[in-house]
Design a protein around this motif. Sequence first.
Motif, PDB file in Angstrom:
ATOM      1  N   GLU A  78      11.636   1.374 -15.246  1.00  0.00           N
ATOM      2  CA  GLU A  78      12.849   1.564 -14.438  1.00  0.00           C
ATOM      3  C   GLU A  78      12.507   2.247 -13.117  1.00  0.00           C
ATOM      4  OE1 GLU A  78      12.482   2.289 -17.604  1.00  0.00           O
ATOM      5  OE2 GLU A  78      14.260   1.790 -18.785  1.00  0.00           O
ATOM      6  N   GLU A  79      11.685   3.267 -13.205  1.00  0.00           N
ATOM      7  CA  GLU A  79      11.283   3.984 -11.994  1.00  0.00           C
ATOM      8  C   GLU A  79      10.488   3.070 -11.072  1.00  0.00           C
ATOM      9  OE1 GLU A  79      10.649   8.641 -13.093  1.00  0.00           O
ATOM     10  OE2 GLU A  79       9.306   7.229 -14.078  1.00  0.00           O
ATOM     11  N   VAL A 101      12.831   0.793  -9.232  1.00  0.00           N
ATOM     12  CA  VAL A 101      13.556   1.492  -8.168  1.00  0.00           C
ATOM     13  C   VAL A 101      12.635   1.683  -6.969  1.00  0.00           C
ATOM     14  CG1 VAL A 101      14.601   3.689  -7.529  1.00  0.00           C
ATOM     15  CG2 VAL A 101      15.163   2.645  -9.723  1.00  0.00           C
ATOM     16  N   SER A 111      11.919  -1.675  -5.257  1.00  0.00           N
ATOM     17  CA  SER A 111      13.075  -2.190  -4.526  1.00  0.00           C
ATOM     18  C   SER A 111      13.303  -1.418  -3.233  1.00  0.00           C
ATOM     19  CB  SER A 111      14.324  -2.141  -5.402  1.00  0.00           C
ATOM     20  OG  SER A 111      14.762  -0.811  -5.546  1.00  0.00           O
ATOM     21  N   TYR A 112      12.988  -0.148  -3.273  1.00  0.00           N
ATOM     22  CA  TYR A 112      13.122   0.653  -2.042  1.00  0.00           C
ATOM     23  C   TYR A 112      12.098   0.201  -1.004  1.00  0.00           C
ATOM     24  CZ  TYR A 112      13.126   4.598   1.161  1.00  0.00           C
ATOM     25  OH  TYR A 112      13.172   5.374   2.299  1.00  0.00           O
ATOM     26  N   THR A 166      15.928   7.289  -2.981  1.00  0.00           N
ATOM     27  CA  THR A 166      15.987   6.459  -4.191  1.00  0.00           C
ATOM     28  C   THR A 166      16.613   7.175  -5.371  1.00  0.00           C
ATOM     29  OG1 THR A 166      13.787   7.189  -4.870  1.00  0.00           O
ATOM     30  CG2 THR A 166      13.925   5.161  -3.571  1.00  0.00           C
ATOM     31  N   LEU A 185      14.877   9.010  -7.229  1.00  0.00           N
ATOM     32  CA  LEU A 185      13.800   9.219  -8.192  1.00  0.00           C
ATOM     33  C   LEU A 185      13.463  10.706  -8.283  1.00  0.00           C
ATOM     34  CD1 LEU A 185      11.351   6.333  -7.214  1.00  0.00           C
ATOM     35  CD2 LEU A 185      12.532   6.574  -9.398  1.00  0.00           C
ATOM     36  N   SER A 240      20.962  -1.785 -13.646  1.00  0.00           N
ATOM     37  CA  SER A 240      20.282  -0.717 -12.922  1.00  0.00           C
ATOM     38  C   SER A 240      21.218  -0.062 -11.930  1.00  0.00           C
ATOM     39  CB  SER A 240      19.084  -1.301 -12.175  1.00  0.00           C
ATOM     40  OG  SER A 240      18.626  -0.388 -11.235  1.00  0.00           O
ATOM     41  N   SER A 266      20.562   0.885  -9.054  1.00  0.00           N
ATOM     42  CA  SER A 266      20.357   0.416  -7.683  1.00  0.00           C
ATOM     43  C   SER A 266      20.370  -1.106  -7.646  1.00  0.00           C
ATOM     44  CB  SER A 266      19.041   0.954  -7.143  1.00  0.00           C
ATOM     45  OG  SER A 266      18.028   0.742  -8.089  1.00  0.00           O
ATOM     46  N   GLU A 267      21.335  -1.647  -8.322  1.00  0.00           N
ATOM     47  CA  GLU A 267      21.385  -3.098  -8.475  1.00  0.00           C
ATOM     48  C   GLU A 267      21.408  -3.820  -7.145  1.00  0.00           C
ATOM     49  OE1 GLU A 267      24.414  -6.378 -10.384  1.00  0.00           O
ATOM     50  OE2 GLU A 267      24.725  -4.238 -10.669  1.00  0.00           O
ATOM     51  N   ILE A 269      18.061  -4.095  -5.643  1.00  0.00           N
ATOM     52  CA  ILE A 269      17.090  -4.828  -6.439  1.00  0.00           C
ATOM     53  C   ILE A 269      17.389  -6.312  -6.453  1.00  0.00           C
ATOM     54  CG2 ILE A 269      16.255  -5.103  -8.792  1.00  0.00           C
ATOM     55  CD1 ILE A 269      16.699  -2.060  -9.026  1.00  0.00           C
TER      56      ILE A 269
END
Length: 302
Positions: A20-21, A24, A27-28, A44, A46, A229, A231-232, A235
């Motif tokens: 998952e991380e 993220v 995607s960033y 993000t 994170l 997620s 941050s859909e 992503i």
Amino acid sequence: MGRPPCCDKIGVKKGPWTPEEDIVLVSYIQQHGPGNWRAVPTNTGLLRCSKSCRLRWTNYLRPGIRRGNFTDQEEKMIIHLQALLGNRWAAIASYLPQRTDNDIKNYWNTHLKKKLGKIEGGKGDSSESKWISKGQWERRLQTDIHMARQALCEALSLDKPSDSAMESNQTPLPQRADQVQTTTYASSTENIARLLKNWMNKSPNSSSEAVSSDSSSFNNTFSAGLSSSPSEGAISTTLHSFNSSNSESASASVETEMDHEVKFETQMPLTFLEKWLLDDAAAQGQDGDFMDMALGETADLF
DNA sequence: AAAACCTTCAACCGCTGGGCA
DNA sequence: ATGCCCAGCGGTTGAAGGTTT
């Protein structure tokens, strides 16, 4: 006293990264390109320090990374370069653009050191002691100058439309100049697909059929696997846009790596390097023993 | 089968040097 | 000139997996 930590320890997660991380982070970077690592955890969400994010990207998620066993050629090259440059793994990694400095360092420490140790054991003194006795820093400085010169030559040659290295299409991998983007895309796809695959396999709810390392099916998987997620939005952007935004806005180092990658695949870098070093030594006419030592010792090993 | 030992490698730590105010 | 911030680097650590006893 001393330097304060790079990030406050409170609320900063440590240890292995979760898929998952990874997603993220990818995607960033997909949107903003690598760099400005300080801002990454903030933007993000994170719970990682900037260093950790940068390291994760450069050592694992970055496009073009090759994992798995080192080839004989890579091994020889590492030994060769280590003899020339010492433990300057980043410099060595610049000649093996598909490998990270961390990978090379680990491979050296776990495999090559032992291998060399066995061989050197019969010889008596180590090459390292020779180095020191011969003025290591002078030689390193020379090597640095050579490297800078070479980098400049390469940078200039990139502008030329008819680079012989680019013309080769005999390699099984797509490495022609007009396919560099495709290669980059595939490489990043493979990296991320791999982590997604692992993620899916670990997840009891997911179907392993949903994930394929095939790049053509990756985009579907990528969006499908991330629908929940946080941050859909970010992503769901396709990896194609990742690739293009990356190539346009990413740091120069990334582009340089890609350029190296193309040349590496098509031009037999070991012979190229040797020729360069030998030519240079011959031109200077003052460092023959240095080359003998560096090339002779490693040549004996195989 | 399980404990001990070994190997591998991802990740962390701390230092260095460049850029900038 | 100075100090701060940051990215990058190399050394080290420790968890996980593999092998041996």
